[in-house]
Design a protein around this motif. Structure first.
Motif, PDB file in Angstrom:
ATOM      1  N   SER A  25       0.880  -1.163   0.000  1.00 46.49           N
ATOM      2  CA  SER A  25       0.000   0.000   0.000  1.00 46.49           C
ATOM      3  C   SER A  25       0.927   1.225   0.000  1.00 46.49           C
ATOM      4  O   SER A  25       1.856   1.279   0.827  1.00 46.49           O
ATOM      5  CB  SER A  25      -0.914  -0.008   1.226  1.00 46.49           C
ATOM      6  N   VAL A  27       1.253   4.352   0.986  1.00 48.68           N
ATOM      7  CA  VAL A  27       1.664   5.234   2.102  1.00 48.68           C
ATOM      8  C   VAL A  27       2.767   4.595   2.947  1.00 48.68           C
ATOM      9  O   VAL A  27       3.541   5.271   3.618  1.00 48.68           O
ATOM     10  CB  VAL A  27       0.433   5.603   2.974  1.00 48.68           C
ATOM     11  N   TRP A  63      -3.873   2.045  10.695  1.00 50.93           N
ATOM     12  CA  TRP A  63      -4.772   3.048  10.087  1.00 50.93           C
ATOM     13  C   TRP A  63      -6.136   3.026  10.768  1.00 50.93           C
ATOM     14  O   TRP A  63      -7.177   3.124  10.133  1.00 50.93           O
ATOM     15  CB  TRP A  63      -4.844   2.865   8.576  1.00 50.93           C
ATOM     16  N   SER A 118     -12.751  -5.335   2.055  1.00 48.95           N
ATOM     17  CA  SER A 118     -11.982  -4.097   2.267  1.00 48.95           C
ATOM     18  C   SER A 118     -12.924  -2.905   2.225  1.00 48.95           C
ATOM     19  O   SER A 118     -14.072  -3.017   1.749  1.00 48.95           O
ATOM     20  CB  SER A 118     -10.916  -3.937   1.172  1.00 48.95           C
ATOM     21  N   GLY A 119     -12.437  -1.782   2.680  1.00 45.42           N
ATOM     22  CA  GLY A 119     -13.224  -0.552   2.615  1.00 45.42           C
ATOM     23  C   GLY A 119     -13.484  -0.138   1.175  1.00 45.42           C
ATOM     24  O   GLY A 119     -14.586   0.279   0.816  1.00 45.42           O
ATOM     25  N   TYR A 146     -11.015  10.577   1.157  1.00 42.58           N
ATOM     26  CA  TYR A 146     -10.539   9.388   0.438  1.00 42.58           C
ATOM     27  C   TYR A 146     -11.511   8.264   0.738  1.00 42.58           C
ATOM     28  O   TYR A 146     -11.927   8.081   1.881  1.00 42.58           O
ATOM     29  CB  TYR A 146      -9.126   9.020   0.911  1.00 42.58           C
ATOM     30  N   HIS A 147     -11.859   7.521  -0.310  1.00 44.18           N
ATOM     31  CA  HIS A 147     -12.863   6.465  -0.133  1.00 44.18           C
ATOM     32  C   HIS A 147     -12.364   5.153  -0.715  1.00 44.18           C
ATOM     33  O   HIS A 147     -13.144   4.319  -1.151  1.00 44.18           O
ATOM     34  CB  HIS A 147     -14.165   6.870  -0.817  1.00 44.18           C
ATOM     35  N   GLY A 148     -11.036   4.955  -0.758  1.00 44.34           N
ATOM     36  CA  GLY A 148     -10.503   3.745  -1.374  1.00 44.34           C
ATOM     37  C   GLY A 148     -10.201   4.005  -2.844  1.00 44.34           C
ATOM     38  O   GLY A 148     -10.370   5.114  -3.336  1.00 44.34           O
ATOM     39  N   GLU A 208     -17.011  11.566   3.953  1.00 50.53           N
ATOM     40  CA  GLU A 208     -16.507  11.137   5.263  1.00 50.53           C
ATOM     41  C   GLU A 208     -17.143  12.083   6.273  1.00 50.53           C
ATOM     42  O   GLU A 208     -16.802  13.278   6.280  1.00 50.53           O
ATOM     43  CB  GLU A 208     -14.986  11.294   5.333  1.00 50.53           C
ATOM     44  N   ASN A 213      -8.741  11.927   6.016  1.00 50.54           N
ATOM     45  CA  ASN A 213      -7.752  11.599   4.985  1.00 50.54           C
ATOM     46  C   ASN A 213      -7.100  12.821   4.364  1.00 50.54           C
ATOM     47  O   ASN A 213      -6.473  12.724   3.313  1.00 50.54           O
ATOM     48  CB  ASN A 213      -8.395  10.732   3.900  1.00 50.54           C
ATOM     49  N   ASP A 241     -19.373   7.445   4.407  1.00 54.97           N
ATOM     50  CA  ASP A 241     -18.235   6.525   4.420  1.00 54.97           C
ATOM     51  C   ASP A 241     -17.643   6.550   5.840  1.00 54.97           C
ATOM     52  O   ASP A 241     -16.888   7.451   6.186  1.00 54.97           O
ATOM     53  CB  ASP A 241     -17.204   6.951   3.373  1.00 54.97           C
ATOM     54  N   VAL A 243     -15.760   4.158   7.181  1.00 54.19           N
ATOM     55  CA  VAL A 243     -14.680   3.165   7.291  1.00 54.19           C
ATOM     56  C   VAL A 243     -13.746   3.541   8.438  1.00 54.19           C
ATOM     57  O   VAL A 243     -13.248   2.682   9.161  1.00 54.19           O
ATOM     58  CB  VAL A 243     -13.930   3.038   5.947  1.00 54.19           C
ATOM     59  N   ILE A 244     -13.502   4.826   8.636  1.00 52.53           N
ATOM     60  CA  ILE A 244     -12.659   5.242   9.775  1.00 52.53           C
ATOM     61  C   ILE A 244     -13.516   5.565  10.998  1.00 52.53           C
ATOM     62  O   ILE A 244     -13.246   5.138  12.109  1.00 52.53           O
ATOM     63  CB  ILE A 244     -11.785   6.460   9.386  1.00 52.53           C
ATOM     64  N   LYS A 269     -12.112  -1.578   8.634  1.00 46.63           N
ATOM     65  CA  LYS A 269     -11.167  -1.421   9.746  1.00 46.63           C
ATOM     66  C   LYS A 269     -11.627  -2.076  11.048  1.00 46.63           C
ATOM     67  O   LYS A 269     -11.548  -3.285  11.204  1.00 46.63           O
ATOM     68  CB  LYS A 269     -10.856   0.074   9.926  1.00 46.63           C
ATOM     69  N   GLU A 402      -2.712  12.242   7.086  1.00 46.52           N
ATOM     70  CA  GLU A 402      -3.352  11.109   7.743  1.00 46.52           C
ATOM     71  C   GLU A 402      -3.727  11.549   9.152  1.00 46.52           C
ATOM     72  O   GLU A 402      -3.419  12.670   9.567  1.00 46.52           O
ATOM     73  CB  GLU A 402      -2.400   9.905   7.781  1.00 46.52           C
TER      74      GLU A 402
HETATM   75  P1  KE4 Z   1      -9.356  -0.017   2.410  1.00 48.04           P
HETATM   76  O1  KE4 Z   1      -9.654  -0.465   1.003  1.00 48.04           O
HETATM   77  O2  KE4 Z   1      -7.951   0.547   2.547  1.00 48.04           O
HETATM   78  O3  KE4 Z   1      -9.680  -1.081   3.466  1.00 48.04           O
HETATM   79  O4  KE4 Z   1     -10.368   1.185   2.770  1.00 48.04           O
HETATM   80  C1  KE4 Z   1     -10.435   2.288   1.914  1.00 48.04           C
HETATM   81  C2  KE4 Z   1     -10.961   3.485   2.692  1.00 48.04           C
HETATM   82  C3  KE4 Z   1     -12.283   3.854   2.520  1.00 48.04           C
HETATM   83  N1  KE4 Z   1     -12.797   4.907   3.189  1.00 48.04           N
HETATM   84  C4  KE4 Z   1     -12.046   5.610   4.068  1.00 48.04           C
HETATM   85  C5  KE4 Z   1     -12.669   6.766   4.796  1.00 48.04           C
HETATM   86  C6  KE4 Z   1     -10.693   5.262   4.293  1.00 48.04           C
HETATM   87  O5  KE4 Z   1      -9.953   5.981   5.161  1.00 48.04           O
HETATM   88  C7  KE4 Z   1     -10.140   4.177   3.594  1.00 48.04           C
HETATM   89  C8  KE4 Z   1      -8.695   3.750   3.768  1.00 48.04           C
HETATM   90  N2  KE4 Z   1      -7.926   4.489   4.712  1.00 48.04           N
HETATM   91  C9  KE4 Z   1      -6.502   4.525   4.437  1.00 48.04           C
HETATM   92  C10 KE4 Z   1      -5.832   5.414   5.492  1.00 48.04           C
HETATM   93  N3  KE4 Z   1      -6.211   6.760   5.400  1.00 48.04           N
HETATM   94  C11 KE4 Z   1      -5.890   3.174   4.401  1.00 48.04           C
HETATM   95  C12 KE4 Z   1      -4.381   3.124   4.482  1.00 48.04           C
HETATM   96  C13 KE4 Z   1      -3.764   2.754   3.165  1.00 48.04           C
HETATM   97  O6  KE4 Z   1      -4.270   3.204   2.125  1.00 48.04           O
HETATM   98  O7  KE4 Z   1      -2.776   1.995   3.213  1.00 48.04           O
END
Ligand code: KE4
Length: 429
Positions: A25, A27, A63, A118-119, A146-148, A208, A213, A241, A243-244, A269, A402
């Motif tokens: 990933s 970051v 994260w 995954s998110g 950020y939403h993935g 969000e 993000n 969203d 996810v966080i 998460k 972040e």
């Molecule tokens: P994942 O696909 O990484 O599980 O989730 C995507 C996602 C969706 N929505 C929100 C609000 C998110 O913050 C994320 C992913 N967060 C990042 C950190 N800011 C994941 C870390 C990375 O990309 O390695």
């Protein structure tokens, strides 16, 4: 004192030979802070240990996943019990429905949900469902959120404030991006003007509810309510969203905190207890459009994986214990009070945003309420701060954009130690 990183350096050279960009990933490659990524050997409670024997107080927590801290005994026990029964069946299990019911109890806006891995997968699927349900193609997102990495969301704001976007990554077809508009977070008037003109074309507005993000940016008063009202009026779906923020800012997530009922929610998460899980859910009359009940297709080999379900159930059971969030809020408040004292004493232009156990120290005068502000931060100075803290045994996110996370495993002494390190580190950069 300089960190010993010889083993991380060796592993970095080895990883660069076999993994694209050396990481799984982006970051994690530390491009935003420079230097060699620290390779982690193990973690326990509030601490990480790297392969050179350095130990750190961890404010990344995978994260945001590890709200109970690393290697939580209850989650580990649930995982071992599940492990003894196999790892994946590709068939329904009781645990999937049990975890779904726990989530529904916490987030009443969710009447039915679907687990994914995954998110990103949750958001991608929720967007497709929103388009399938409304018969519309356009989506609205907010710059800095950020939403993935689904194509429809790797879109940067159009040249004009409210024009449809262009790809923010090669490989995303322009025609995909043209269905996404990215507006300024917290610009309520800009959003309302756009929805007045084009709201009838919008399948969903994804946000969000507390942005994490671009660093942590809280919603301005009335912003989320304006999204809710305009979506209801225009027939678009409001997608939170979380996810966080889901199970992070409270057992009811940001939607509970702000008492706003979205049409769809995405999660990830925390609900996987450290294993790969995402979920999306909402009103039954929307979710019934999802295959096999409906015609919007989505599927996944490891969706509802038994190990992930066991870890998720154990994680959520602990979260529902009385006083859990009160203790987390006390840690967040202590961190905020300490950092504000340091900011007042020091001469650096710094701004602190906090929401519960989420916080970001921005290298900017502030106030920080959108991407325009966040993107003007002194990222070079942040990079120096990152390493100055790592040398003092504190592991921060390797990017200004972040958010820091505190876990239930962080003790008052951990917080005090972190503040001492920050006070010293900020004098050296
Ligand atoms: P994942 O696909 O990484 O599980 O989730 C995507 C996602 C969706 N929505 C929100 C609000 C998110 O913050 C994320 C992913 N967060 C990042 C950190 N800011 C994941 C870390 C990375 O990309 O390695």
């Amino acid at each position: 004192m300089k960190l010993k990183t010889s083993r991380s350096k060796k592993l970095w050279a080895y990883s660069l030979k076999h993994l694209a960009g050396g990481v799984n990933s982006p970051v994690r490659a530390f491009n935003a802070v420079g230097g060699t990524p620290l390779f982690i050997r193990s973690a326990k409670g509030s601490r990480l240990s790297d392969v050179d024997g350095n130990s750190y107080l961890d404010y990344v927590l995978s994260w945001g996943v590890m709200i109970h801290g690393h290697a939580d005994p209850d989650i580990q026990a649930a995982l071992s019990a599940a492990l003894s029964k196999g790892t994946s069946y590709g068939a329904p299990t009781e645990a999937e429905a049990v975890l779904a019911e726990m989530i529904k109890r916490a987030l009443p806006s969710i009447e039915k949900l679907r687990f994914v891995s995954s998110g990103t997968e949750a958001v991608m699927s929720a967007i497709r469902l929103a388009r399938g349900y409304t018969g519309r193609d356009k989506i609205v997102k907010f710059t800095g959120c950020y939403h993935g990495h689904a194509d429809s969301l790797l879109v940067k704001a159009g040249s004009g404030a409210a024009t449809f976007g262009s790809p923010s990554s090669p490989g995303v077809p322009a025609q995909f991006a043209r269905n996404t508009v990215s507006l300024e977070y917290n610009d309520t008037n800009g959003f309302l003007n756009f929805m007045k003109r084009r709201g009838g074309e919008v399948a969903c507005v994804i946000v969000e509810p507390i942005a994490a993000n671009m660093g942590l940016v809280l919603p301005a008063p009335g912003f989320l309510a304006a999204l809710r009202k305009a979506c209801t009026r225009g027939g678009a779906l409001l997608l939170f969203d979380e996810v966080i923020t889901g199970f992070r800012v409270g057992f009811g997530g940001a939607q509970g905190l702000y008492r706003i009922k979205p049409d769809l929610t995405t999660l990830g998460k925390i609900i996987g207890g450290g294993l790969p899980v995402g979920a999306y859910g909402g009103r039954e009359e929307i979710m019934r459009h999802l295959s096999p009940a409906g015609r919007v297709y989505q599927a996944g080999t490891l969706s509802g994986n038994p190990l992930a379900m066991a870890a998720g159930c154990a994680a959520l059971k602990k979260l529902s214990r009385p006083g859990f969030y009160k203790k987390l809020e006390a840690s967040g408040r202590a961190m905020e009070e300490g950092l504000r004292l340091i900011i007042r004493k020091g001469g650096l232009p710094l701004t602190l945003n906090r929401a519960g156990s989420l916080f970001t120290l921005f290298f900017s005068k502030g106030p920080l309420k959108d991407w325009t502000g966040a993107s003007a931060c002194d990222t070079k100075r942040y990079a120096k701060y990152f390493w100055a803290m790592a040398e003092r045994g504190v592991y921060l996110p390797p990017s200004q954009f972040e958010t820091c996370f505190i876990s239930a495993a962080h003790s008052a002494a951990d917080i005090r130690g972190t503040l001492k390190a920050a006070d010293q580190a900020l004098r050296t950069i």
